[in-house]
Scaffold this motif. Sequence first.
Motif, mmCIF file in Angstrom:
data_model
loop_
_atom_site.group_PDB
_atom_site.id
_atom_site.type_symbol
_atom_site.label_atom_id
_atom_site.label_comp_id
_atom_site.label_asym_id
_atom_site.label_seq_id
_atom_site.Cartn_x
_atom_site.Cartn_y
_atom_site.Cartn_z
ATOM 1 N N ILE A 1 -2.016 -13.338 -9.356
ATOM 2 C CA ILE A 1 -1.923 -13.174 -10.814
ATOM 3 C C ILE A 1 -2.095 -14.524 -11.501
ATOM 4 C CG2 ILE A 1 -0.289 -12.713 -12.691
ATOM 5 C CD1 ILE A 1 0.752 -10.357 -10.961
ATOM 6 N N VAL A 2 -1.405 -15.571 -10.996
ATOM 7 C CA VAL A 2 -1.533 -16.908 -11.581
ATOM 8 C C VAL A 2 -2.980 -17.395 -11.462
ATOM 9 C CG1 VAL A 2 -0.780 -19.310 -11.440
ATOM 10 C CG2 VAL A 2 0.881 -17.466 -11.109
ATOM 11 N N ILE B 1 -6.282 -7.249 -10.056
ATOM 12 C CA ILE B 1 -4.916 -7.492 -9.563
ATOM 13 C C ILE B 1 -3.893 -6.810 -10.463
ATOM 14 C CG2 ILE B 1 -4.713 -9.685 -10.829
ATOM 15 C CD1 ILE B 1 -3.164 -8.800 -7.406
ATOM 16 N N ARG B 2 -4.212 -6.690 -11.785
ATOM 17 C CA ARG B 2 -3.277 -6.005 -12.688
ATOM 18 C C ARG B 2 -3.160 -4.530 -12.327
ATOM 19 N NH1 ARG B 2 -5.285 -7.255 -17.687
ATOM 20 N NH2 ARG B 2 -6.563 -5.393 -17.743
ATOM 21 N N GLN B 3 -4.317 -3.901 -12.036
ATOM 22 C CA GLN B 3 -4.282 -2.481 -11.654
ATOM 23 C C GLN B 3 -3.522 -2.280 -10.347
ATOM 24 O OE1 GLN B 3 -5.302 0.003 -13.593
ATOM 25 N NE2 GLN B 3 -5.803 -1.566 -15.128
ATOM 26 N N LYS B 4 -3.746 -3.209 -9.415
ATOM 27 C CA LYS B 4 -3.046 -3.132 -8.133
ATOM 28 C C LYS B 4 -1.537 -3.266 -8.334
ATOM 29 C CE LYS B 4 -2.912 -5.416 -3.587
ATOM 30 N NZ LYS B 4 -3.436 -6.545 -2.789
ATOM 31 N N LEU C 1 4.104 -1.223 -8.704
ATOM 32 C CA LEU C 1 5.361 -1.090 -9.431
ATOM 33 C C LEU C 1 5.669 0.364 -9.763
ATOM 34 C CD1 LEU C 1 5.015 -4.143 -11.875
ATOM 35 C CD2 LEU C 1 6.342 -4.020 -9.751
ATOM 36 N N PHE C 2 4.611 1.104 -10.028
ATOM 37 C CA PHE C 2 4.785 2.526 -10.341
ATOM 38 C C PHE C 2 5.333 3.267 -9.126
ATOM 39 C CE2 PHE C 2 3.989 6.037 -13.133
ATOM 40 C CZ PHE C 2 3.776 7.127 -12.290
#
Length: 677
Positions: A50-51, A69-72, A77-78
């Motif tokens: 993410i960074v 990476i955001r979708q992953k 988390l979901f």
Amino acid sequence: MSIKKRVTTFLNHHHHTLAQRWILQSHIRTTLSHYRIDTQQFIEEFASPIVQSFADILSGRQSIEDLSIRQKLIHFLFDKMVSIQDIFLLCIALRYTLFQLLEKEKILTSTHKESIKILSKIFDTNLSLLLESFEILSLQQSYQRESNQHSYQIQELQTILDMQKSLIFKVSHHQLSFANQTFYKAVNIKDIEQFHKRYPKVWGFIEKVSHLNRLFQAKEYAQWLQQLLIKHQGRCEATLFDHRQNHTILVQMEIQPLKEQEKESYIITLTDITQRKKELHTLTQIAYSDTLTGAPNRRVFQEKFQAALKSYQHDQKPFFLLIIDIHQLHEINTYLGREVGDAILKSFAELMMKNLSNKYFFARIDGERFALITYQSKLEEAQKSAQEVIKEIHTIFYTHTEHARANIAIIRPLEGDDLQSMMSRADTLIKQMKECRTHDISLFLDDSNLIEEEKLFSEIREKFLNECQHALTHETSLDVMNFYKEVPIQSDGKVIKVIGDTVWIQIRKVALHALNFNPELYIRRDKKPHIKAKVTDVNSDKLMVRIEEIVPLKESPLDRKNIHVRLNPSIETLLHYQNIQIPALLETISIDAASLKTDYIFNLQLSDTTTIHTIFRWDGKEVPLKLSGTVHKIIETNGSFKVVISLLHFKAIEETIAPFIAYRQIEIIRELQNALL
């Protein structure tokens, strides 16, 4: 280096360290532990990438809307059933950690308001997209799981959708089946029934799309949709008229197919990215513009130059490179203030950008230098362009009587050229024009003579190498000279080896030692020009040197009629001319010439008559001197000037200078002899 570049570099180099500081905070570890998430695994799989993705966004390598990476992370988390509140706190912790570390490393401070604003905007956008995607994922799951439950649950879902800023709607069998209120307001529709009447085709409210637009404009929507899902994962940009804002907006479209029980059904989100695109454009402008003048910077120039050179090499499309060097900017900054020098640069850039046609490209490439690429075929046209540039700069006055001036080098591309070789020719031409130093004149020179001269010098270099080979074969010597503090040291140079453009020569021991102070050799030839070469290696045991960078010289120290000596230390001097006196240092002297170093020369020009006021001290003597002469050379180097003065013959030359030179010459020779012992 800009703040943006520094932040990007820092993230690239320290993304793993930043990720650890973010996740290893006690409250973050507690949160992850609550959901049974392994901290180290989370750092490796999510935090560090993410960074890194933030660095990619800042550098323009990746769009913030397309972060895989955001979708992953969302799906992870979901699946772990992390609450949206904890997701929010996790993101805020990253923001706090990054700003804290950037401040600690002194990359970003409270004074960098614009950079803080841009970084904050990226964080806010990313957080918004993450929460929105998470919410949509939750809604999709809720919809599939609860589709058969009571109608109040459907109303609840509709309420949640209506709260979203993005336009969200569902398409089933190519028809709109529901939408949130944001969607209805944007397209100025009350309900689904009115939408069907106005737009028989569900995609009709969209003006154009960024991917597969030809299919879209042909209204081949089914084919467009399938190819978009296959080739672009259902993502593209689109434009539509937003009736809420009464203007066209740019949106990021994401299409998510629903599962098997709802074939040909899709959830679509449209997120307004108009402002983001404007900010990205602003960032791009900052990256590609000179901060002082607003002109394109060296980075853009290099891209445009490479494109022009490629067109020339592949398609024979001609162009000329004009390098524009503003006169005496350093002196103007020193005596009139940097704001005056900056005003000259800004005014010149504004005039050029205002008046240039698309046949030119203009950029600022260095402190006082600009570049102009002219897409012209004839030298006469490029010369005319140079004259036009000079006319423009002469309209800029920085005092009531003084206007700005410039020298312009006109360079044509040759076979095998690159940016470095063309800039090298430009540097040579500008140096020649600077050494002319005529009053109130801007000059331009093209490289025609330089090219011919280089051809001639190439032939002379080849002849010299043949002479070296002949000396090696017939065991004859070369007349070699080098200088120690301007005192000549002659050697009968024995050629040991010749390979290509490299020659090994054996010289005297004393000459070898002198090379520690000046690694240059001069070779006197029977027929001019003589040769200068750089010593690139020394074998002290065999008294042998390797010489390369062989350059024929139009004039050289070998042409001197009289002995020169270097003063150590240099003597403080006042140089007088035209009721002006300039502090200077007298560095070398002979009975017919003196060389001085000064930081400023004002309007001193070649052939000006000058007077040198100084005091000579040697062997217990102290003699005030006043020497007169004319300016022979002015050479600018690293912000200072070397002024060579041809001395007029006075009684002081015979009575003081000649004995001093003899004394100093003996002193230098003894110094060299003592060093050898």
